[in-house]
Design a protein around this motif. Sequence first.
Motif: not given
Length: 459
Positions: A262-279
């Motif tokens: 996925s081109a969206i995943e390739l720019v770090g979507y999942s890690m952004s989602e993880l960082a935001a959710t955790t913070a």
Amino acid sequence: MVGQKQPVYVLGVGMTKFIKPRGKVDYPELGFEAGVKAMLDAHINYDDVEQGVACYCYGDSTCGQRVFYQFGMTGIPVYNVNNNCSTGSTGLFMGRNMIAHGAADCVLVVGFEKMFPGSLQTFFQDRANPTGTTNLIMKETRGVTKAPGAAQLFGNAGREHMEKYGSTIEDFAEIGRINHAHSKNNPYSQFQDEYSLDQVLKSTMIHEPLTKLQCCPTSDGAAAAVLVSQSFLDARPELKSQAILIAGQCLATDKPALFNRSAIELVGYSMSELAATTALEEAKVHPDEVKVCELHDCFSANEMVTIEALGLAPRGKAHELIRKGGITYGPNSKVVINPSGGLISKGHPLGATGLAQCAELVWHMRGWANNRAVEDTTVALQHNLGLGGAVVCTVYKRADGKAAQSVSSQDVAKINGLGYNPAVEAKGFTKAQVDQVRSKKARSDWALQDTEQKVEARF
């Protein structure tokens, strides 16, 4: 088992104006200016600083010591950090961890960058590129063009969003238009020009849907923050009104979804989602409570997909929020994104960006950003991303837990160590002010060289 974290506050911030990378100002001068401003803002002397973190991507090892020795040679640890475009907020994360777990009561974090004109380039041709696995996925799924590599990666994420969810090139251009419009009120911004939607659309096409006015420039600049513990702040009760709590924070790296084609995943979507959710969870905040956000808009396409990753809009609905006027000032505003102008207009000196975002949000939470204030702000969210990858999300609240109230610049000037309101004026400092923050017990004029004179000359 991780011990209980102690509260950590941002007590002081400072930054330089972001400028075009033309080699006119060197990094020791940039870092010095930002660090002096942050210490003046915090009302501390360098002798109070117990650990230092220097953040930069381009430069030889120990550039940090070259910057920090100008403040004093007190023998403290100085760490040099490089984590791609999230370098500045990685330093912020490290400083918070040091204090939260009892390793220090006062940490100075300085981010600086002296860049080259033009798009980002790979320097080391004789070894594997850390994003080589990412680039191979792009090559196999979307092909490779002659556009700059980063523009292709993020532009492809924009294309996927259009294909899957129905966003249009006008939606991406509107992000660029908004960020340029916001930068008019930020005195530190590299660009302060306003453009119509049509002008953004008709600027040079870089990699569809991205036109030139939707891409961040390379920049020279610096920013800094002073982080302190509860006990440090308790000993200085007169400063509590300006201390901003880091209520939640997470540094995350990529998950296996990065390579799911996925081109969206390739720019770090999942890690952004993880960082935001955790913070946000650590801060006990729902995304709907966020009224102001500094988001890593290296390209408009990244802002589009990250609005969703941060939970500011449902998946596939960011463009609907944008069309309603939901990400800027006005009656339909849900959250003001990038009041600073963002990377697109403010500029992007890699090591400084995360700390400049921090400074912007601290000024908002104090009520000092009175020319771009967002009413009833109780929570601010920061997102800083680097491919490769690393992302840091940080949630800020006032120490008193209340909503920010605008403070007049005249009143700020009376309480601020600089003598003016740094949120709305990009100015310098006096020799006496420099003397006030440099170490009293271990200073070296040899380390300073002629930096002080150079900074004075620019103002």
